[in-house]
Design a protein around this motif. Structure first.
Motif, PDB file in Angstrom:
ATOM      1  N   GLY B  44       4.810 -19.883 -31.187  1.00 46.07           N
ATOM      2  CA  GLY B  44       3.550 -20.615 -31.286  1.00 46.07           C
ATOM      3  C   GLY B  44       2.444 -19.702 -31.742  1.00 46.07           C
ATOM      4  O   GLY B  44       2.587 -18.475 -31.711  1.00 46.07           O
ATOM      5  N   CYS B  48      -1.570 -19.719 -27.547  1.00 43.23           N
ATOM      6  CA  CYS B  48      -1.057 -21.035 -27.171  1.00 43.23           C
ATOM      7  C   CYS B  48      -0.433 -21.021 -25.787  1.00 43.23           C
ATOM      8  O   CYS B  48       0.019 -22.052 -25.303  1.00 43.23           O
ATOM      9  N   MET B 215       5.228 -24.083 -29.150  1.00 39.06           N
ATOM     10  CA  MET B 215       4.126 -24.447 -28.267  1.00 39.06           C
ATOM     11  C   MET B 215       2.838 -24.556 -29.066  1.00 39.06           C
ATOM     12  O   MET B 215       2.668 -23.921 -30.105  1.00 39.06           O
ATOM     13  N   ARG B 216       1.939 -25.387 -28.537  1.00 37.83           N
ATOM     14  CA  ARG B 216       0.632 -25.540 -29.166  1.00 37.83           C
ATOM     15  C   ARG B 216      -0.354 -25.932 -28.091  1.00 37.83           C
ATOM     16  O   ARG B 216      -0.118 -26.898 -27.360  1.00 37.83           O
ATOM     17  N   ARG B 219       0.955 -26.677 -24.545  1.00 38.90           N
ATOM     18  CA  ARG B 219       1.968 -27.723 -24.346  1.00 38.90           C
ATOM     19  C   ARG B 219       3.166 -27.445 -25.234  1.00 38.90           C
ATOM     20  O   ARG B 219       3.062 -26.726 -26.219  1.00 38.90           O
ATOM     21  N   GLU B 221       5.543 -28.559 -28.057  1.00 38.88           N
ATOM     22  CA  GLU B 221       5.477 -29.462 -29.199  1.00 38.88           C
ATOM     23  C   GLU B 221       6.874 -29.986 -29.528  1.00 38.88           C
ATOM     24  O   GLU B 221       7.073 -31.178 -29.711  1.00 38.88           O
ATOM     25  N   GLN B 222       7.834 -29.073 -29.596  1.00 40.41           N
ATOM     26  CA  GLN B 222       9.223 -29.465 -29.845  1.00 40.41           C
ATOM     27  C   GLN B 222      10.129 -28.334 -29.409  1.00 40.41           C
ATOM     28  O   GLN B 222       9.781 -27.168 -29.540  1.00 40.41           O
ATOM     29  N   CYS B 223      11.291 -28.693 -28.870  1.00 40.80           N
ATOM     30  CA  CYS B 223      12.271 -27.673 -28.512  1.00 40.80           C
ATOM     31  C   CYS B 223      13.607 -28.103 -29.087  1.00 40.80           C
ATOM     32  O   CYS B 223      14.131 -29.153 -28.714  1.00 40.80           O
ATOM     33  N   THR B 235       6.881 -33.043 -35.432  1.00 38.64           N
ATOM     34  CA  THR B 235       5.472 -33.296 -35.715  1.00 38.64           C
ATOM     35  C   THR B 235       5.019 -32.502 -36.921  1.00 38.64           C
ATOM     36  O   THR B 235       5.679 -31.541 -37.337  1.00 38.64           O
ATOM     37  N   PHE B 237       2.616 -30.520 -36.989  1.00 41.16           N
ATOM     38  CA  PHE B 237       2.296 -29.153 -36.583  1.00 41.16           C
ATOM     39  C   PHE B 237       3.527 -28.271 -36.660  1.00 41.16           C
ATOM     40  O   PHE B 237       3.501 -27.178 -37.218  1.00 41.16           O
ATOM     41  N   VAL B 238       4.637 -28.757 -36.103  1.00 42.47           N
ATOM     42  CA  VAL B 238       5.872 -27.977 -36.137  1.00 42.47           C
ATOM     43  C   VAL B 238       6.295 -27.767 -37.585  1.00 42.47           C
ATOM     44  O   VAL B 238       6.679 -26.662 -37.981  1.00 42.47           O
TER      45      VAL B 238
END
Ligand SMILES: Nc1ncnc2c1ncn2[C@@H]1O[C@H](COP(=O)(O)OP(=O)(O)OP(=O)(O)O)[C@@H](O)[C@H]1O
Ligand SMILES: [Mg+2]
Lengths: 281, 353
Positions: B44, B48, B215-216, B219, B221-223, B235, B237-238
């Protein structure tokens, strides 16, 4: 050395020589004055007389005891405080620094006047309370704890600065956290991971405190105690030769003690191994 | 992909971790589960909350709310020295007054292991990290990479149930970083130890981890496993944080989006507005020479087997496209070209104001 200009190279020994002369000439003159008595040639009479004079040993031992106690008090007070400050409240550092520097700006006379006032509370207000005994014990002439307390305050600026410089050179937080993640509790982390890396700083703080206590005159004299510095002034009054001999002697005693402290600090397994390891490829 | 867990490998679970420092929110309800024996990278942007999350597992930080579970046991209030977590720090953290053997043997010493036994263990671990012959060196006599190896050996000395690595490679130069990261991976597989690896280098995360948690703002974001994260980012962002991504203006029509004169199916959620940005990877853009077109190549960068072209479209949007180097040889900066997307579902994102 390669980067120095010829001028600098010539200046260095010159400055060193001048500074050396400035210190050594008076010293040498003093020593000659004490051992070369007109009409009697070389004699160590002045020195043997000192050692024979009443109160020499007791005052010296008193000073050493006070120094040891002061060093212990100062280090026990400052080390945990300085480490906690780094770990927990770095923003308080300027405040602590200012407080620790206060003793520098308070003149000893004022300081003594303050202590005297407080000590007078004993007989004036507390004579019926158990606290009175504490006040008496504080001023026991055999070992005046009040002097230890006063010296601890006076040594704060120097000891704090020495410790702070040492702490600046190590990453206390990381060392403590590394030790904690290796299974060390908070106190053990401090003792096994941080303190060994502060050896130099602890030594410096101890040196400065020792030198301060051995040479302190004003507070002890005004409070009516007789550690080494006060005794020196008292005995040297009338006899010129002996008074100089006493100064030379006190200088020697301080030096020997500082060297002994330095020796004790440097002669540790870690330091020795570090030195030999550096030589191996 | 996950290596077979050793009997001691632990499951780690973060549940709704929240932590604020003054006015900054470092963690804002972080939920994450790490499987036994897995190497999970926390990725991230700076700030973050990656380090904060790791420090909570190590026991150096307490959450305002939420909990940390190891094998289902709540360890949120367990002090750091009883957490059973080995940690390698970003900064050099070896004890300067101890040689390598004593540094590695520090943990066993705290647990009252006998001198001979702990020195034998330390020698073994130093062998494992490739420093078997440097046992009597002091930290200041080692290179940065060697120091981090010793730090890794020290972190493993107590046979921890979790290994925590906080950007252990960031202070090292590029080449050492590559070899050491492969080594960490090898050792981690060999021991099958559950590992959390913090990094802000996406390539490092994608190439070493079993799964990557992006992470962002405190939180998750995706794993997901690296390939999924890259190929099917959840997303925008990812998508933009992992790998290179170009934004190209497009227009939504129901489940499809019109971009560069093509209609492509939309992957995942679409914003409410009709005018959107379409996210496209460099390898999903085709570039062909076309003198009549108003898109122009601005720059070319040779990457080895591929060449990356920066192309300015008619509306001044700049996009990146990767071409096999032998195809790109015919193109040069200033050439007029057409740019077309490959036919595959694309992510769309709201157009920034
Ligand atoms: N002890 C602290 N005191 C005050 N603020 C802190 C503290 N620790 C972290 N923060 C803040 O919390 C946020 C998250 O910090 P954290 O160190 O977890 O980020 P990070 O993801 O590790 O970033 P980086 O990649 O830069 O290391 C940051 O805004 C940081 O400034
Ligand atoms: Mg960090």
């Amino acid at each position: 050395m390669a980067g120095l200009t010829p001028l600098t190279r010539a200046w260095r020994p010159a400055v060193l020589g001048l500074a050396g002369l400035y210190f050594l000439v008076p010293l040498a003159a003093s020593v000659v004055f004490t051992v070369d008595v007109p009409g009697r040639g070389l004699t160590f009479d002045a020195y043997t007389r000192i050692i024979g004079t009443e109160g020499f040993l007791t005052s010296l031992l008193l000073s050493l005891g006070l120094a040891a106690a002061t060093i212990a008090v100062v280090l026990l007070l400052l080390v945990p405080a300085a480490v906690a400050l780094r770990l927990g409240a770095p923003r308080l550092r300027p405040v602590v620094e200012a407080v620790c520097s206060l003793p520098l700006v308070v003149p000893p006379i004022a300081f003594v006047a303050g202590i005297g006032t407080v000590l007078k509370w004993g007989p004036e207000h507390l004579s019926r309370t158990p606290l009175f005994q504490t006040f008496v014990a504080l001023q026991n002439p055999d070992f005046p704890v009040v002097l230890v307390l006063a010296y601890a305050v006076m040594a704060l600026p120097f000891a704090h600065r020495a410790l702070d410089a040492g702490l600046r050179a190590v990453d206390v937080r990381t060392l403590v956290e590394a030790a904690r993640s290796c299974g060390a509790g908070p106190v053990r982390a401090l003792v096994t991971a941080v303190l060994p890396n502060l050896r130099g700083a602890l030594m410096n703080a101890a040196f400065l405190t020792l030198a301060l206590v051995l040479g302190e005159y004003t507070v002890a004299q005004l409070l009516g105690f007789r550690p080494f510095a006060v005794w020196i002034v008292n005995v040297s009054g009338s006899q010129a030769q002996m008074s100089v001999a006493v100064s030379v002697l006190s200088l020697l005693v301080t030096w020997v003690l500082l060297l002994a402290l330095a020796g004790a600090g440097g002669r540790t397994p870690g330091a020795r191994r570090a030195r030999t390891a550096k030589g191996t490829p | 992909m996950t290596p077979t867990p050793t009997p001691t490998a632990a499951t780690v679970e973060f549940r709704g971790l929240r932590r604020t420092f003054g006015t900054t929110t470092a963690l804002d309800g972080l939920d994450l589960t790490v499987a036994p024996g897995e190497l999970l990278a926390l990725l991230g942007p700076s700030g973050c909350g990656k380090t904060t999350a790791l420090r909570m597992l190590a026991g150096f930080e307490t959450p305002d709310s939420g909990s940390v579970l190891v094998d289902g046991r709540d360890v949120t209030r367990v002090p750091a020295h009883r957490r059973d977590a080995g940690m390698v720090f970003q900064s050099y953290s070896l004890f300067p007054h101890l040689d390598c053997v004593d540094n590695v043997a520090f943990g066993p010493r705290m647990r009252k292991t006998g001198r001979a036994e702990r020195h034998r263990q330390a020698a073994e671990l130093l062998e494992l990290v490739g420093l078997g012959d440097k046992g009597d060196r002091y930290p200041h006599q080692l290179s940065g990479g060697q120091q981090q190896r010793v730090a890794l050996a020290r972190a493993l000395a107590l046979r921890p149930r979790v290994l925590l690595l906080d950007e252990p490679l960031s202070a090292l130069d590029a080449k050492v970083r590559l070899t050491l990261r492969d080594e960490i991976r090898r050792i981690q597989r060999e021991l099958g130890i559950t590992t959390l690896f913090v990094t802000h280098d996406q390539e490092e995360a994608l190439s070493t981890a079993d799964r990557v948690a992006v992470m962002r703002g405190g939180r998750l974001e995706q794993c997901a496993p690296p390939a999924e994260l890259y190929g099917r980012p959840a997303t925008a962002f990812v998508a933009e944080f992992v790998g290179t991504m170009s934004r190209i203006p497009g227009r939504l029509h129901g489940g499809t989006v019109e971009v560069l004169g093509h209609r492509l199916p939309v992957d995942g959620e679409a914003p409410a507005a009709r005018e959107v940005d379409v996210l496209v990877r460099p390898e999903d853009l085709r570039v062909t020479a076309d003198g009549a077109c108003s898109a122009r190549i601005v720059a070319t960068a040779f990457l080895g087997a591929t060449t990356r072209l920066t192309v300015r479209l008619a509306d001044a949007t700049e996009v990146k496209a990767d071409l096999p180097t032998h195809e790109a040889a015919a193109l040069a900066a200033g050439d007029a070209v057409t740019v077309a997307p490959r036919e595959r579902p694309v992510l769309v994102a709201a157009r920034p104001a």
